[in-house]
Design an enzyme around this catalytic site. Structure first.
Site, short mmCIF file in Angstrom:
data_model
loop_
_atom_site.label_atom_id
_atom_site.label_comp_id
_atom_site.label_asym_id
_atom_site.label_seq_id
_atom_site.Cartn_x
_atom_site.Cartn_y
_atom_site.Cartn_z
N TRP A 102 30.50 -46.61 -10.14
CA TRP A 102 29.35 -45.78 -10.53
C TRP A 102 29.30 -45.53 -12.02
CZ3 TRP A 102 25.63 -46.18 -7.36
CH2 TRP A 102 25.90 -46.38 -6.01
N ASP A 172 28.99 -37.07 -13.72
CA ASP A 172 28.34 -37.41 -12.45
C ASP A 172 29.24 -36.89 -11.32
OD1 ASP A 172 27.37 -38.53 -10.15
OD2 ASP A 172 27.55 -40.62 -10.80
N LYS A 196 25.99 -35.95 -0.35
CA LYS A 196 27.41 -35.91 0.04
C LYS A 196 27.83 -34.46 0.31
CE LYS A 196 27.41 -39.81 -2.89
NZ LYS A 196 27.49 -40.92 -1.98
#
Ligand code: PMP
Length: 361
Positions: A102, A172, A196
């Site tokens: 990511w 992030d 999530k």
């Protein structure tokens, strides 16, 4: 039909109590005689919901007043691009720490908007360890430093907040927000896709230091400008009202559970249970990540013989344990242990793993 234990990486488990409440309120929310999904975001009832959700998040995370909280759309991926648009001007550079898939993607998506400096990367080590802070080649003139505290696919997690001096730290937190207490004042910007630890997909929660809102100097449409979103209570256009509602219910649930300190304790217990089962399996199961870098949220593991993978997935599914298939980049298995996954789920998984190993030799 009964509920299964869900180890999916995202969209992921939502607390059963939250879903039950949403179910009770689905047709008649808050005495309105309509579903929350059917009401105007400009109405009194929804505005009260939005304010309560922000207040609860501020309380849970201890967000100081000089930070704005935004409820946005576009997924974390859109903000890989929007963050450089907003925090850097023409000709600026930013430092990116790449410690997994990511972070690499975030750097790639930022590249059209500024000069990306990869200040550290563990790609050559297959992201099995974290580049230590001492190895980061930071530029004191950078617009910001971006990193990914928890890498969802590679299962590595930074547990200490890196000191980057005066340069704003951008993080992030998609896969570990609200999983433990955090000193928000150490960050310039925190963002997370909701699917999530917060609620359903389609919502992004952002916490941004207010002075950074004034940075955006390049021409861009209002809808991309965080300062405009902040000035309009994240309602520049129609927001994801359903996602916002479920996020609000999740924040209330978290408070009832004892907040992020209680979550941290539970998350530690769950991760210990699973890593002990893997490490204690005499090599039947393996997690290759450098031990201090192991994530509490996402645990990738392989079986000693990949020919057993299909049986493992079929039998775990039949045992009511779902979402265990590993990411296609790594293969094998992955168990995600977000806040909504209870200790009993991990006990059930560990029990299954021992039983599977005994039966399949
Ligand atoms: N960052 C991290 C750490 C993630 O785990 C994910 C999704 N799994 C993303 C970004 C991308 O999120 P989205 O699909 O919401 O764009």
């Amino acid at each position: 039909m009964s509920r299964v234990w869900n180890f999916s990486a995202g969209p992921a488990a939502i607390p059963t109590a939250v879903l039950e409440r949403a179910q009770r309120e689905l047709l008649d929310w808050n005495g309105s005689g309509a579903s929350v999904m059917e009401l105007s975001h400009r109405g009194k009832l929804f505005i009260a919901l939005a304010q309560q959700a922000e207040a609860d998040l501020r309380e849970l995370m201890g967000i100081p007043n000089d930070y704005a909280v935004l409820f946005l759309q576009g997924g974390a991926t859109q903000h890989f691009a929007q963050i450089p648009m907003n925090l850097a001007g023409e000709g600026d550079s930013a430092d990116y720490i790449v410690n997994g898939h990511w972070g690499e993607k975030a750097a790639n998506e930022a590249a059209p908007y500024l000069r990306v400096n990869i200040a550290a990367s563990s790609k050559a080590e297959q992201y099995l360890r974290l580049p230590p802070r001492e190895s980061w080649q930071l530029d004191p003139g950078a617009a910001y430093v971006h990193y990914t505290p928890n890498e969802t696919i590679h299962g590595v997690e930074y547990r200490d907040i890196p000191d980057v001096g005066e340069v704003p730290l951008v993080a992030d937190f998609s896969s570990n927000i609200l999983s433990e207490p955090l000193d928000v004042s150490r960050f310039g910007l925190i963002y997370a896709g909701a699917q999530k630890n917060i609620g359903p997909s389609g919502l992004v929660v952002m916490v941004i230091r207010r002075d950074l809102l004034q940075r955006a100097s390049r021409p861009m449409a209002k809808i991309f400008r965080y300062a405009e979103q902040a000035a309009n209570d994240s309602m520049l256009n129609t927001p994801n009202t359903w996602g916002w509602y479920l996020a609000g219910l999740t924040f209330q649930w978290l408070k009832e559970q004892g907040g992020v300190a209680a979550m941290a304790e539970r998350n530690r217990t769950k991760a210990e249970l699973l890593y002990q089962a893997i490490d204690g399996s005499s090599g039947y199961y393996r997690n290759p990540v450098d031990v201090p870098a192991r994530s509490r949220m996402n645990v990738p593991f392989t079986l000693h013989d990949s020919a057993l993978d299909a049986d493992f997935l079929k039998e775990s599914d039949a045992a009511g344990l779902i979402g265990l298939k590993g990411h296609k980049a790594l293969g094998g298995m992955r168990a995600s242990l977000y806040n909504a996954v209870p200790v009993e789920a991990v006990e059930a998984l560990v029990g299954f793993m021992k039983d599977f190993a005994a039966r399949h030799g």
